[in-house]
Design an enzyme around this catalytic site. Structure first.
Site, mmCIF file in Angstrom:
data_model
loop_
_atom_site.group_PDB
_atom_site.id
_atom_site.type_symbol
_atom_site.label_atom_id
_atom_site.label_comp_id
_atom_site.label_asym_id
_atom_site.label_seq_id
_atom_site.Cartn_x
_atom_site.Cartn_y
_atom_site.Cartn_z
ATOM 1 N N LYS A 8 0.634 4.324 6.842
ATOM 2 C CA LYS A 8 0.012 5.235 5.874
ATOM 3 C C LYS A 8 0.600 6.639 6.053
ATOM 4 O O LYS A 8 1.272 6.931 7.032
ATOM 5 C CB LYS A 8 -1.506 5.293 6.068
ATOM 6 C CG LYS A 8 -2.242 3.992 5.780
ATOM 7 C CD LYS A 8 -2.289 3.665 4.313
ATOM 8 C CE LYS A 8 -3.148 2.445 4.029
ATOM 9 N NZ LYS A 8 -2.541 1.195 4.555
ATOM 10 N N SER A 23 0.812 -1.220 0.000
ATOM 11 C CA SER A 23 0.000 0.000 0.000
ATOM 12 C C SER A 23 0.843 1.268 0.000
ATOM 13 O O SER A 23 0.360 2.336 -0.376
ATOM 14 C CB SER A 23 -0.956 0.009 1.198
ATOM 15 O OG SER A 23 -0.245 0.156 2.409
#
EC number: 3.4.21.88
Length: 215
Positions: A170, A133
């Site tokens: 993230k 990701s």
């Protein structure tokens, strides 16, 4: 600043952008891929030229050991090693069980001795990255992310957070009504967290990266 060739300026600007975006410099391979060099060795030649001109400093043996010199506002500078500096012993955290502290003994698979030159500031642990990701920030599956424990983070920083029963890596951005956890890969969706959500807990910020196989 010392006068640079056009190509050297491209390399210098790429390093600075990478530090501003992710908190750590690019590897030689990443520089080569971004600027279309034939190999990482070509990137190394440009880095050495920049070092000779006094605009960067290189740490021997550290693929991300690049420090910008003479820039007062450059964020996330790497501290290069000095003679006699002790190596850091950092716990490696693997899978994290729901509801238990991230540094609980059962999560620590081993310890690594690490050169402080690899990190923007002193980390508390290494987290093994799972998934892609954050691929476009240069963080790949199997990499070891160096994490400094924090309860607060700035916009744009790469963070480690708990989200329900999961631990995620993230980029953090504040939005009206909450936080957005941004994936650096278009194949993954961003995550919006409402302000005050009991599901969210900040565990720390990224202060460096060790590519799988470098230790």
């Amino acid at each position: 600043m010392t006068k640079l060739t056009a190509r050297q300026q491209q390399v210098f600007d790429l390093i600075r952008r990478a530090i501003e975006r992710s908190g750590f410099p690019p590897t030689r391979a990443e520089i080569a891929a971004e600027l279309g060099f034939s190999s990482p060795n070509a990137a190394e030649e440009h880095l050495r030229a920049l070092a000779r001109k006094g605009v960067i400093e290189l740490a021997a043996g550290a693929s991300r050991g690049i420090r910008l010199l003479g820039i007062d506002d450059a964020p996330h500078q790497f501290t290069l090693p000095h003679a006699g500096l002790m190596q850091l012993s950092l716990p490696l955290v693997g899978r994290v069980a729901a509801g238990s502290p991230i540094l609980a003994q059962e999560h620590i698979s081993q310890h690594y001795a690490c050169d402080p030159a690899l990190f923007t500031s002193k980390p508390d642990y290494l987290l093994k990255v799972r998934g892609l990701s954050m691929r476009d920030a240069g963080i790949l599956d199997g990499d070891l992310l160096a994490v400094q424990k924090r309860t607060e983070a700035k916009d744009g920083q790469i963070i480690v957070a708990r989200l329900g029963d999961d631990v995620t890596v993230k980029r953090l951005m504040r939005r009206p009504g909450g936080l957005e956890l941004i994936a650096e890969n278009p194949d993954y969706e961003n995550i919006f967290v409402k302000a005050g959500s009991a599901e969210f807990a900040l565990e720390g910020i990224a202060v460096g990266l060790i590519r799988s196989g470098e230790l």
